[in-house]
Design a protein around this motif. Structure first.
Motif, PDB file in Angstrom:
ATOM      1  N   SER A 167      33.467  31.845  38.344  1.00  0.00           N
ATOM      2  CA  SER A 167      34.236  31.230  37.263  1.00  0.00           C
ATOM      3  C   SER A 167      34.544  32.253  36.173  1.00  0.00           C
ATOM      4  O   SER A 167      35.665  32.325  35.661  1.00  0.00           O
ATOM      5  CB  SER A 167      33.448  30.056  36.673  1.00  0.00           C
ATOM      6  OG  SER A 167      34.094  29.535  35.538  1.00  0.00           O
ATOM      7  N   ASP A 168      33.545  33.078  35.844  1.00  0.00           N
ATOM      8  CA  ASP A 168      33.753  34.128  34.835  1.00  0.00           C
ATOM      9  C   ASP A 168      34.653  35.237  35.371  1.00  0.00           C
ATOM     10  O   ASP A 168      35.455  35.811  34.626  1.00  0.00           O
ATOM     11  CB  ASP A 168      32.402  34.707  34.396  1.00  0.00           C
ATOM     12  CG  ASP A 168      31.595  33.720  33.569  1.00  0.00           C
ATOM     13  OD1 ASP A 168      32.209  32.827  32.966  1.00  0.00           O
ATOM     14  OD2 ASP A 168      30.363  33.828  33.552  1.00  0.00           O
ATOM     15  N   VAL A 169      34.519  35.559  36.653  1.00  0.00           N
ATOM     16  CA  VAL A 169      35.383  36.568  37.266  1.00  0.00           C
ATOM     17  C   VAL A 169      36.835  36.118  37.196  1.00  0.00           C
ATOM     18  O   VAL A 169      37.754  36.934  36.974  1.00  0.00           O
ATOM     19  CB  VAL A 169      34.973  36.827  38.736  1.00  0.00           C
ATOM     20  CG1 VAL A 169      36.047  37.630  39.462  1.00  0.00           C
ATOM     21  CG2 VAL A 169      33.655  37.583  38.781  1.00  0.00           C
ATOM     22  N   ASN A 170      37.063  34.834  37.376  1.00  0.00           N
ATOM     23  CA  ASN A 170      38.419  34.288  37.312  1.00  0.00           C
ATOM     24  C   ASN A 170      39.081  34.630  35.979  1.00  0.00           C
ATOM     25  O   ASN A 170      40.260  35.000  35.925  1.00  0.00           O
ATOM     26  CB  ASN A 170      38.349  32.764  37.494  1.00  0.00           C
ATOM     27  CG  ASN A 170      39.652  32.183  37.987  1.00  0.00           C
ATOM     28  OD1 ASN A 170      40.599  32.898  38.255  1.00  0.00           O
ATOM     29  ND2 ASN A 170      39.702  30.875  38.105  1.00  0.00           N
ATOM     30  N   ARG A 171      38.307  34.545  34.905  1.00  0.00           N
ATOM     31  CA  ARG A 171      38.832  34.881  33.582  1.00  0.00           C
ATOM     32  C   ARG A 171      39.119  36.378  33.471  1.00  0.00           C
ATOM     33  O   ARG A 171      40.105  36.787  32.853  1.00  0.00           O
ATOM     34  CB  ARG A 171      37.839  34.444  32.499  1.00  0.00           C
ATOM     35  CG  ARG A 171      37.836  32.948  32.253  1.00  0.00           C
ATOM     36  CD  ARG A 171      36.960  32.583  31.062  1.00  0.00           C
ATOM     37  NE  ARG A 171      35.565  32.489  31.457  1.00  0.00           N
ATOM     38  CZ  ARG A 171      35.005  31.368  31.909  1.00  0.00           C
ATOM     39  NH1 ARG A 171      35.723  30.273  32.034  1.00  0.00           N
ATOM     40  NH2 ARG A 171      33.727  31.347  32.230  1.00  0.00           N
ATOM     41  N   SER A 172      38.238  37.201  34.050  1.00  0.00           N
ATOM     42  CA  SER A 172      38.459  38.652  34.026  1.00  0.00           C
ATOM     43  C   SER A 172      39.740  39.028  34.775  1.00  0.00           C
ATOM     44  O   SER A 172      40.526  39.853  34.309  1.00  0.00           O
ATOM     45  CB  SER A 172      37.268  39.384  34.647  1.00  0.00           C
ATOM     46  OG  SER A 172      36.119  39.260  33.849  1.00  0.00           O
ATOM     47  N   VAL A 173      39.924  38.435  35.943  1.00  0.00           N
ATOM     48  CA  VAL A 173      41.140  38.691  36.722  1.00  0.00           C
ATOM     49  C   VAL A 173      42.368  38.318  35.899  1.00  0.00           C
ATOM     50  O   VAL A 173      43.362  39.057  35.844  1.00  0.00           O
ATOM     51  CB  VAL A 173      41.118  37.906  38.053  1.00  0.00           C
ATOM     52  CG1 VAL A 173      42.465  38.003  38.758  1.00  0.00           C
ATOM     53  CG2 VAL A 173      40.014  38.438  38.966  1.00  0.00           C
ATOM     54  N   GLY A 174      42.276  37.171  35.214  1.00  0.00           N
ATOM     55  CA  GLY A 174      43.393  36.743  34.370  1.00  0.00           C
ATOM     56  C   GLY A 174      43.697  37.740  33.277  1.00  0.00           C
ATOM     57  O   GLY A 174      44.872  38.014  32.979  1.00  0.00           O
ATOM     58  N   MET A 175      42.649  38.328  32.674  1.00  0.00           N
ATOM     59  CA  MET A 175      42.867  39.301  31.607  1.00  0.00           C
ATOM     60  C   MET A 175      43.568  40.551  32.130  1.00  0.00           C
ATOM     61  O   MET A 175      44.543  41.025  31.535  1.00  0.00           O
ATOM     62  CB  MET A 175      41.538  39.693  30.970  1.00  0.00           C
ATOM     63  CG  MET A 175      41.668  40.733  29.856  1.00  0.00           C
ATOM     64  SD  MET A 175      40.091  41.318  29.202  1.00  0.00           S
ATOM     65  CE  MET A 175      39.462  42.249  30.591  1.00  0.00           C
ATOM     66  N   PHE A 176      43.085  41.077  33.249  1.00  0.00           N
ATOM     67  CA  PHE A 176      43.664  42.312  33.770  1.00  0.00           C
ATOM     68  C   PHE A 176      45.098  42.110  34.280  1.00  0.00           C
ATOM     69  O   PHE A 176      45.839  43.075  34.443  1.00  0.00           O
ATOM     70  CB  PHE A 176      42.789  42.875  34.894  1.00  0.00           C
ATOM     71  CG  PHE A 176      41.431  43.327  34.427  1.00  0.00           C
ATOM     72  CD1 PHE A 176      41.302  44.228  33.375  1.00  0.00           C
ATOM     73  CD2 PHE A 176      40.269  42.846  35.016  1.00  0.00           C
ATOM     74  CE1 PHE A 176      40.059  44.647  32.936  1.00  0.00           C
ATOM     75  CE2 PHE A 176      39.017  43.241  34.588  1.00  0.00           C
ATOM     76  CZ  PHE A 176      38.916  44.143  33.541  1.00  0.00           C
ATOM     77  N   ARG A 177      45.463  40.849  34.518  1.00  0.00           N
ATOM     78  CA  ARG A 177      46.813  40.561  35.000  1.00  0.00           C
ATOM     79  C   ARG A 177      47.776  40.136  33.895  1.00  0.00           C
ATOM     80  O   ARG A 177      48.933  39.843  34.169  1.00  0.00           O
ATOM     81  CB  ARG A 177      46.741  39.486  36.090  1.00  0.00           C
ATOM     82  CG  ARG A 177      46.200  40.027  37.417  1.00  0.00           C
ATOM     83  CD  ARG A 177      46.087  38.951  38.477  1.00  0.00           C
ATOM     84  NE  ARG A 177      45.763  39.529  39.779  1.00  0.00           N
ATOM     85  CZ  ARG A 177      45.480  38.823  40.876  1.00  0.00           C
ATOM     86  NH1 ARG A 177      45.471  37.486  40.811  1.00  0.00           N
ATOM     87  NH2 ARG A 177      45.210  39.428  42.024  1.00  0.00           N
ATOM     88  N   ILE A 178      47.291  40.105  32.650  1.00  0.00           N
ATOM     89  CA  ILE A 178      48.202  39.831  31.536  1.00  0.00           C
ATOM     90  C   ILE A 178      49.239  40.942  31.480  1.00  0.00           C
ATOM     91  O   ILE A 178      48.910  42.128  31.526  1.00  0.00           O
ATOM     92  CB  ILE A 178      47.426  39.742  30.200  1.00  0.00           C
ATOM     93  CG1 ILE A 178      46.518  38.509  30.197  1.00  0.00           C
ATOM     94  CG2 ILE A 178      48.387  39.691  29.012  1.00  0.00           C
ATOM     95  CD1 ILE A 178      45.589  38.438  28.997  1.00  0.00           C
ATOM     96  N   GLN A 179      50.484  40.573  31.359  1.00  0.00           N
ATOM     97  CA  GLN A 179      51.572  41.542  31.504  1.00  0.00           C
ATOM     98  C   GLN A 179      51.476  42.695  30.505  1.00  0.00           C
ATOM     99  O   GLN A 179      51.719  43.853  30.844  1.00  0.00           O
ATOM    100  CB  GLN A 179      52.920  40.826  31.340  1.00  0.00           C
ATOM    101  CG  GLN A 179      54.107  41.704  31.716  1.00  0.00           C
ATOM    102  CD  GLN A 179      55.412  40.918  31.745  1.00  0.00           C
ATOM    103  OE1 GLN A 179      55.418  39.716  31.512  1.00  0.00           O
ATOM    104  NE2 GLN A 179      56.499  41.583  32.033  1.00  0.00           N
ATOM    105  N   SER A 180      51.063  42.394  29.277  1.00  0.00           N
ATOM    106  CA  SER A 180      51.051  43.424  28.231  1.00  0.00           C
ATOM    107  C   SER A 180      49.946  44.460  28.430  1.00  0.00           C
ATOM    108  O   SER A 180      50.022  45.569  27.883  1.00  0.00           O
ATOM    109  CB  SER A 180      50.903  42.768  26.853  1.00  0.00           C
ATOM    110  OG  SER A 180      49.699  42.022  26.791  1.00  0.00           O
ATOM    111  N   ILE A 181      48.883  44.111  29.205  1.00  0.00           N
ATOM    112  CA  ILE A 181      47.783  45.063  29.416  1.00  0.00           C
ATOM    113  C   ILE A 181      47.482  45.230  30.906  1.00  0.00           C
ATOM    114  O   ILE A 181      46.381  45.620  31.270  1.00  0.00           O
ATOM    115  CB  ILE A 181      46.509  44.602  28.675  1.00  0.00           C
ATOM    116  CG1 ILE A 181      46.104  43.179  29.099  1.00  0.00           C
ATOM    117  CG2 ILE A 181      46.681  44.682  27.181  1.00  0.00           C
ATOM    118  CD1 ILE A 181      44.765  42.739  28.552  1.00  0.00           C
TER     119      ILE A 181
END
Length: 338
Positions: free
Chosen positions: A238-252
């Motif tokens: 569940s926490d990894v899911n959030r990390s994946v989301g962060m690294f896939r944010i277009q601006s970063i």
């Protein structure tokens, strides 16, 4: 009186084995109404280093039988050092959604595995609040060996890997209580004011989660990719899911090279039966769901824990475990060229 104070200050030694008078840290000494005011000019703003310096100065002055009130004023000197430009071909960060999944152990053994494969490797411990890398190499509290010249830090080399961690500058177990801007400043220094030299790979051990340090690093360091570590436990994924989301944010956005399943299973020596303590195939299934490359699995082995506690990378001591890490490391390299 002032000469006695100067004599006392000459007994206060800093990292480069010079006293604070020789190093130019003492700007001036004022004597006023039974009060000694010492003005210090510090290049390193770290709170624990400043507190240690104040304590050492006070003790040294008291040893001269001086009973006046001692007040120490400090200001941070901002020096415009010429940033060195290390030649680093590939910077790869090792991340996890939550703590306790073995991220630092994996970062350590991937770095040493790359060295075994003939690459020049560095390892940057970016987990400022909970640095583990010094323990993994049994080199905690070795700041005296970090030679500073013109503000440039030389990393410590262990088992062929160049290593830098805030843990080298603090006592074992000492809390680092810094706000975000201070952390960003230190990480910038570790990256741009460190003599990394020519590296094929710099492995960055990130702290768990999605926070200020991650954003600062993503903005500051040209990462080639992210390697994610997790167990199969639902709460970890569940926490990894959030990390994946962060690294896939277009601006970063940073490409995720893949995910490793750590502590995958326990294996009985007698029956060879596997016990999936954290759940079976959780990370493998998650990787398919999130379109991530599955880099491999690492079983829960006592040898890994034992050698980590000794500060010896386990890949140096156990052939079976070495092969597991070598295969994962080769997968990472292959993903870089996809």
């Amino acid at each position: 009186m002032k000469k006695k104070i100067e004599k006392a200050l000459k007994n206060v030694i800093i990292i480069d084995n010079k006293n604070i008078i020789e190093s130019g840290l003492v700007k001036k000494i004022d004597l006023l109404n039974n009060e000694i005011i010492i003005h210090l000019n510090l290049s390193n703003p770290a709170m624990h280093l400043k507190n240690k310096l104040i304590k050492d100065i006070t003790q040294s002055i008291r040893s001269q039988n001086i009973s006046d009130t001692i007040r120490i004023k400090t200001e941070t000197e901002i020096k415009s050092y010429t940033k060195i430009k290390p030649v680093i071909k590939n910077i790869i960060a090792v991340a996890s959604g939550k703590g306790g999944v073995g991220k630092s152990t994996i970062a350590t053994n991937i770095a040493v595995s790359l060295g075994h494969m003939g690459f020049h490797v560095g390892l940057l411990d970016a987990d400022i609040y909970g640095p583990s890398i010094p323990l993994m190499f049994n080199i905690e509290n070795k700041s005296a060996r970090l030679q500073h010249k013109n503000g440039i830090i030389n990393p410590i080399t262990s088992y062929g890997v160049k290593i830098l961690s805030i843990g080298f500058f603090s006592k074992y177990g000492q809390a680092i209580v810094w706000r975000g801007p201070m952390v960003t400043k230190v990480l910038r220094q570790f990256m741009h004011e460190t003599n990394w030299g020519e590296l094929d790979f710099l492995i960055v051990d990130l702290p768990p989660g999605t926070g200020d340090i991650h954003l600062s690093l993503l903005q500051e360091i040209p990462l080639k990719g992210i390697v994610i570590v997790s167990t199969s436990q639902k709460i970890a994924l569940s926490d990894v899911n959030r990390s994946v989301g962060m690294f896939r944010i277009q601006s970063i956005y940073v490409p995720i090279l893949g995910i490793i399943e750590n502590m995958s299973y326990l294996s009985s020596k007698k029956t060879k039966e596997k016990c999936f303590f954290f759940g079976k195939n959780g990370v493998r299934d998650f990787s398919k769901e999130m379109n991530l490359f599955f880099l491999g699995e690492i079983p829960m082995l006592q040898k890994i824990r034992e050698y980590s506690d000794l500060g010896i990378p386990v890949v140096l001591e156990n052939e079976n475990i070495r092969n597991i890490f070598l295969n994962i490391t080769k997968n990472i390299i292959n993903q870089l060229h996809e």
